[in-house]
Design an enzyme around this catalytic site. Structure first.
Site, PDB file in Angstrom:
ATOM      1  N   ASP A  50       0.866  -1.171   0.000  1.00  0.00           N
ATOM      2  CA  ASP A  50       0.000   0.000   0.000  1.00  0.00           C
ATOM      3  C   ASP A  50       0.910   1.231   0.000  1.00  0.00           C
ATOM      4  O   ASP A  50       2.117   1.132   0.255  1.00  0.00           O
ATOM      5  CB  ASP A  50      -0.902  -0.032   1.237  1.00  0.00           C
ATOM      6  CG  ASP A  50      -1.854   1.142   1.285  1.00  0.00           C
ATOM      7  OD1 ASP A  50      -2.480   1.430   0.251  1.00  0.00           O
ATOM      8  OD2 ASP A  50      -1.960   1.787   2.339  1.00  0.00           O
ATOM      9  N   ASP A  54      -0.154   5.278   0.790  1.00  0.00           N
ATOM     10  CA  ASP A  54      -0.374   6.284   1.834  1.00  0.00           C
ATOM     11  C   ASP A  54      -0.493   5.618   3.199  1.00  0.00           C
ATOM     12  O   ASP A  54      -1.279   4.692   3.384  1.00  0.00           O
ATOM     13  CB  ASP A  54      -1.649   7.070   1.522  1.00  0.00           C
ATOM     14  CG  ASP A  54      -1.732   8.380   2.293  1.00  0.00           C
ATOM     15  OD1 ASP A  54      -0.691   8.853   2.753  1.00  0.00           O
ATOM     16  OD2 ASP A  54      -2.835   8.927   2.421  1.00  0.00           O
TER      17      ASP A  54
END
Length: 340
Positions: free
Chosen positions: A57, A59
């Site tokens: 992932d 952010d």
């Protein structure tokens, strides 16, 4: 065939005073989560040798806003130096992969355009791979990230942006629909309105129309502010409720994100792939749904304390949120693997 999974709401977390997610040297062995910081060096090496592919992932794991989290660029580049393939996977549909490519380059992460898998790209890929008739059109409750990805595969769409909303009385509603629309994509749309819901639901009433949703994240994380920012899930739910039907959900935790990686790169093996994330109900659950190894970092949405609560929960759906490994910050791995 690309599979989709029904979205389930995570039940409220059961409070517990017990401390779990044991360190490597703990006497009790009731937990499946291991804190990487407590692992012996030879165990760290065994773990690193157990995966060839990294899906991460962005952010909350690699960066927060416009700033890289210290150590994250270095560890991503170290993974590559050790021969591992790295993919960036995000539920954010508002940006084309080119924008992410600019960002990973600017922040020092590196990588190729094909290493970036976002939900706008998934939407375009799904329609392209399923043989969508390019003489037809798509109606989008969403943003330019999706339209740019559709442009790349030659799929037509209706204009996006603010929609004049002149409907004031339900009894006097009239609407001119485009006869060529055979698919609807629901995503993050800051201009969502009654008019857009009206159009989306009406297009979805057509026989054999396709209904895609980029993701169902309920809220957009906004630390340090006393506000709640509605996520894509709230907009998808509005469209789905109005249409009276469920969408095919493309993003995490649904397995399409991993399916597309495997389809483009057949050498990727689930059990030798590590999924890294900060959010259990999307990132970690994607790993569980696809048979991947999982690592949670504490720099984003969920914390070690939450993992410890899930470990002792009697609810099996909560136990599935427990990652295989946990580390406070991804960059903390640097010192542990610098000699490898």
């Amino acid at each position: 065939m690309l599979r989709s999974f029904a979205v389930q709401a995570v039940r409220p977390i059961i409070k517990s005073s017990l401390n779990r997610c044991f360190s490597e040297g703990s006497v009790l062995r009731m937990s499946s989560c291991t804190q990487v910081s407590s692992m012996e060096p030879h165990k760290v090496k065994e773990w690193l040798d157990s995966f060839d592919t990294v899906m991460t992932d962005c952010d909350g794991v690699l960066w927060v806003g416009a700033e890289a989290i210290p150590g994250s660029p270095q560890i991503i580049n170290r993974f590559r130096a050790l021969g591992k393939r790295v993919f960036y996977v995000t539920n954010n549909s508002t940006k084309h992969r080119r924008e992410y490519k600019d960002k990973v380059d600017k922040l020092g992460f590196g990588g190729d355009l094909e290493d970036i898998i976002g939900t706008a790209y998934l939407a375009a890929s799904y329609l392209e791979d399923s043989g969508f008739d390019k003489n037809k059109k798509v109606y989008i409750v969403g943003s330019s990230g999706i339209t740019q990805e559709l442009d790349d595969v030659g799929i037509q769409y209706l204009p996006i942006g603010p929609d004049p909303d002149g409907h004031r009385e339900l009894g006097n509603i009239s609407l001119e629909l485009d006869t060529e629309v055979t698919a609807v994509i629901a995503a993050m749309d800051l201009h969502i309105s009654f008019s857009k819901l009206l159009k989306a639901a009406s297009y979805l009433a057509r026989p054999n129309s396709i209904f895609l949703a980029t993701n169902t994240d309920a809220q957009f994380p906004m630390k340090g502010k006393d506000i709640v920012v509605p996520g894509t899930g709230s907009m998808v739910a509005a469209v789905a409720t109005a249409a009276g039907r469920d969408p095919i959900v493309l993003g995490k935790p649904n397995r399409l994100m991993f399916d597309i990686v495997q389809k483009r790169h057949p050498s990727v093996v689930p059990e030798r792939t590590l999924m890294i994330g900060d959010r259990a109900d999307t990132d970690i659950l994607l790993g569980k749904n696809c048979g991947l190894q999982t690592l949670m970092v504490g720099t984003g949405v969920h914390s070690l304390e939450k993992v410890q609560e899930w470990e002792v929960s009697s609810d099996e759906s909560e136990k599935r949120l427990v990652p295989d490994k946990y580390i406070d910050r991804l960059g903390d791995l640097l010192d542990m693997i610098s000699h490898l």
